[in-house]
Scaffold this active site. Structure first.
Site, mmCIF file in Angstrom:
data_model
loop_
_atom_site.group_PDB
_atom_site.id
_atom_site.type_symbol
_atom_site.label_atom_id
_atom_site.label_comp_id
_atom_site.label_asym_id
_atom_site.label_seq_id
_atom_site.Cartn_x
_atom_site.Cartn_y
_atom_site.Cartn_z
ATOM 1 N N GLY A 184 -21.708 13.437 -29.345
ATOM 2 C CA GLY A 184 -22.131 14.810 -29.058
ATOM 3 C C GLY A 184 -21.056 15.681 -28.426
ATOM 4 O O GLY A 184 -21.023 16.879 -28.668
ATOM 5 N N ASP A 195 -15.479 15.790 -36.699
ATOM 6 C CA ASP A 195 -16.816 15.591 -36.136
ATOM 7 C C ASP A 195 -17.743 16.719 -36.554
ATOM 8 O O ASP A 195 -17.538 17.862 -36.149
ATOM 9 C CB ASP A 195 -16.730 15.553 -34.603
ATOM 10 C CG ASP A 195 -16.036 14.296 -34.109
ATOM 11 O OD1 ASP A 195 -16.539 13.199 -34.400
ATOM 12 O OD2 ASP A 195 -14.987 14.417 -33.441
ATOM 13 N N GLY A 210 -14.355 7.736 -28.798
ATOM 14 C CA GLY A 210 -14.812 8.283 -27.523
ATOM 15 C C GLY A 210 -14.034 7.759 -26.335
ATOM 16 O O GLY A 210 -14.031 6.554 -26.083
ATOM 17 N N GLY A 211 -13.360 8.648 -25.637
ATOM 18 C CA GLY A 211 -12.651 8.259 -24.416
ATOM 19 C C GLY A 211 -11.466 7.332 -24.633
ATOM 20 O O GLY A 211 -11.026 6.666 -23.697
ATOM 21 N N MET A 219 -21.432 18.201 -36.244
ATOM 22 C CA MET A 219 -22.647 18.122 -35.419
ATOM 23 C C MET A 219 -23.591 19.260 -35.794
ATOM 24 O O MET A 219 -23.139 20.392 -35.964
ATOM 25 C CB MET A 219 -22.291 18.256 -33.940
ATOM 26 C CG MET A 219 -21.250 17.256 -33.463
ATOM 27 S SD MET A 219 -20.858 17.571 -31.736
ATOM 28 C CE MET A 219 -19.519 16.388 -31.480
ATOM 29 N N GLY A 252 -14.260 14.506 -24.608
ATOM 30 C CA GLY A 252 -13.883 14.506 -23.196
ATOM 31 C C GLY A 252 -14.747 13.667 -22.278
ATOM 32 O O GLY A 252 -14.708 13.845 -21.064
ATOM 33 N N HIS A 259 -16.993 12.225 -39.586
ATOM 34 C CA HIS A 259 -18.032 11.569 -38.784
ATOM 35 C C HIS A 259 -19.219 12.517 -38.692
ATOM 36 O O HIS A 259 -19.167 13.512 -37.960
ATOM 37 C CB HIS A 259 -17.426 11.258 -37.408
ATOM 38 C CG HIS A 259 -18.400 10.764 -36.387
ATOM 39 N ND1 HIS A 259 -18.098 10.701 -35.042
ATOM 40 C CD2 HIS A 259 -19.675 10.305 -36.499
ATOM 41 C CE1 HIS A 259 -19.136 10.226 -34.376
ATOM 42 N NE2 HIS A 259 -20.115 9.983 -35.237
ATOM 43 N N SER A 280 -9.388 14.412 -26.805
ATOM 44 C CA SER A 280 -8.800 15.014 -25.597
ATOM 45 C C SER A 280 -7.453 14.414 -25.251
ATOM 46 O O SER A 280 -6.522 15.145 -24.892
ATOM 47 C CB SER A 280 -9.730 14.803 -24.404
ATOM 48 O OG SER A 280 -11.050 15.040 -24.765
ATOM 49 N N SER A 316 -9.069 13.441 -33.151
ATOM 50 C CA SER A 316 -10.304 14.191 -33.389
ATOM 51 C C SER A 316 -10.012 15.680 -33.256
ATOM 52 O O SER A 316 -9.632 16.165 -32.188
ATOM 53 C CB SER A 316 -11.367 13.794 -32.374
ATOM 54 O OG SER A 316 -12.421 14.742 -32.441
ATOM 55 N N MET A 343 -22.701 13.739 -37.484
ATOM 56 C CA MET A 343 -23.717 13.599 -36.443
ATOM 57 C C MET A 343 -24.805 14.591 -36.804
ATOM 58 O O MET A 343 -25.049 15.572 -36.098
ATOM 59 C CB MET A 343 -23.114 13.883 -35.069
ATOM 60 C CG MET A 343 -22.263 12.723 -34.550
ATOM 61 S SD MET A 343 -21.095 13.239 -33.275
ATOM 62 C CE MET A 343 -19.720 13.711 -34.316
HETATM 63 C C1 DX5 Z 1 -17.955 12.586 -29.900
HETATM 64 C C2 DX5 Z 1 -17.048 12.596 -31.102
HETATM 65 C C3 DX5 Z 1 -15.672 12.148 -30.833
HETATM 66 C C4 DX5 Z 1 -14.914 13.000 -29.861
HETATM 67 C C5 DX5 Z 1 -13.846 12.170 -29.234
HETATM 68 O O1 DX5 Z 1 -19.234 12.902 -30.305
HETATM 69 O O2 DX5 Z 1 -17.571 11.737 -32.106
HETATM 70 O O3 DX5 Z 1 -14.938 11.999 -32.038
HETATM 71 O O4 DX5 Z 1 -14.358 14.145 -30.437
HETATM 72 O O5 DX5 Z 1 -13.258 12.911 -28.228
HETATM 73 P P1 DX5 Z 1 -12.545 12.245 -26.972
HETATM 74 O O6 DX5 Z 1 -11.391 11.450 -27.500
HETATM 75 O O7 DX5 Z 1 -12.144 13.439 -26.188
HETATM 76 O O8 DX5 Z 1 -13.563 11.378 -26.298
HETATM 77 ZN ZN ZN Z 2 -16.271 11.265 -33.868
#
Ligand code: DX5
Ligand code: ZN
Length: 209
Positions: free
Chosen positions: A137, A30, A171-172, A32, A140, A61, A193, A4, A63
């Site tokens: 959103g 991402d 995510g994570g 947003m 990390g 992606h 991250s 990401s 959002m």
């Molecule tokens: C969150 C994003 C993710 C994010 C993932 O809203 O959709 O793609 O950047 O980041 P990490 O891997 O740090 O959770």
């Molecule tokens: Zn994403």
């Protein structure tokens, strides 16, 4: 593996683009809007800059509210995969069809509090599903453990309907949960991250694989 770019170093973006080109499979971008999620990331100038140097497909992606407004624009930039949140539009089926008409792969995304069953009426229109393993959103955040069960449930329904829909997890994600995610049925892993905040992104990407 889809790093990401939200976690990239925007002062030296070319370096992080090259890390993805050399070591990973997709660029996860991402977008947003500060309305659908309480954060604003980046927009077309950054996507276009990445597109000019990307040697791997771009997975965008969204959002944002009313994702249907921007389909053509992402197609023109050369994006390969475009996804939006199920509750971001009142016409999900039409939006998925429109994305496919442009030649892009179409994806539907849900947050951890939305039942996976809400996706079932649309699965036949999707090339992939993104199950959020954090609330959309911010990068990390901590991985939500219930995700494994959600992957298994969704995978069973995809198989039951005889479809070829890939499951992407966002995510994570890190090297300590990647194997369990793949074992549960995921095929694409997003990691921000874990990759870019590490001293050795290439090593982390290989560890995720
Ligand atoms: C969150 C994003 C993710 C994010 C993932 O809203 O959709 O793609 O950047 O980041 P990490 O891997 O740090 O959770
Ligand atoms: Zn994403």
């Amino acid at each position: 593996i889809a790093p990401s770019m939200l976690a990239a170093d925007f002062l030296h973006l070319a370096d992080d683009v090259n890390i993805v080109n050399r070591n990973a499979d997709l660029f996860h971008l991402d977008i947003m809007d500060g309305v659908f999620v309480p954060n604003i990331s980046y927009g077309f100038p950054v996507v276009e800059a990445i597109a000019s140097a990307a040697e791997k497909p771009m997975d965008v992606h969204l959002m944002i509210v009313q994702p249907e407004k921007y389909i053509e624009r992402f197609a023109r930039i050369g994006v390969s995969m475009l996804s939006f949140h199920l509750n971001a539009t009142d016409k999900p089926a039409q939006t998925l069809l429109h994305i496919r008409e442009t030649g892009m792969k179409a994806g539907l995304v849900i947050n951890p509090d939305m039942p996976v069953e809400s996706l079932y009426p649309y699965l036949h229109l999707c090339d992939y599903i993104i199950l959020m393993s954090v609330y959309a959103g911010f990068g990390g955040q901590k991985f939500i453990e219930e995700t494994y069960e959600r992957i298994r449930t969704l995978k069973a329904e995809i198989d039951r309907q005889g479809l070829n829909v890939k499951i992407e997890i966002d995510g994570g994600v890190c090297p300590s949960n990647s194997k369990a995610l793949i074992d549960a049925g995921a095929e694409i892993l997003v990691a921000g991250s874990a990759v870019f905040k590490s001293d050795d992104p290439a090593k982390v990407i290989n560890a995720l694989k």
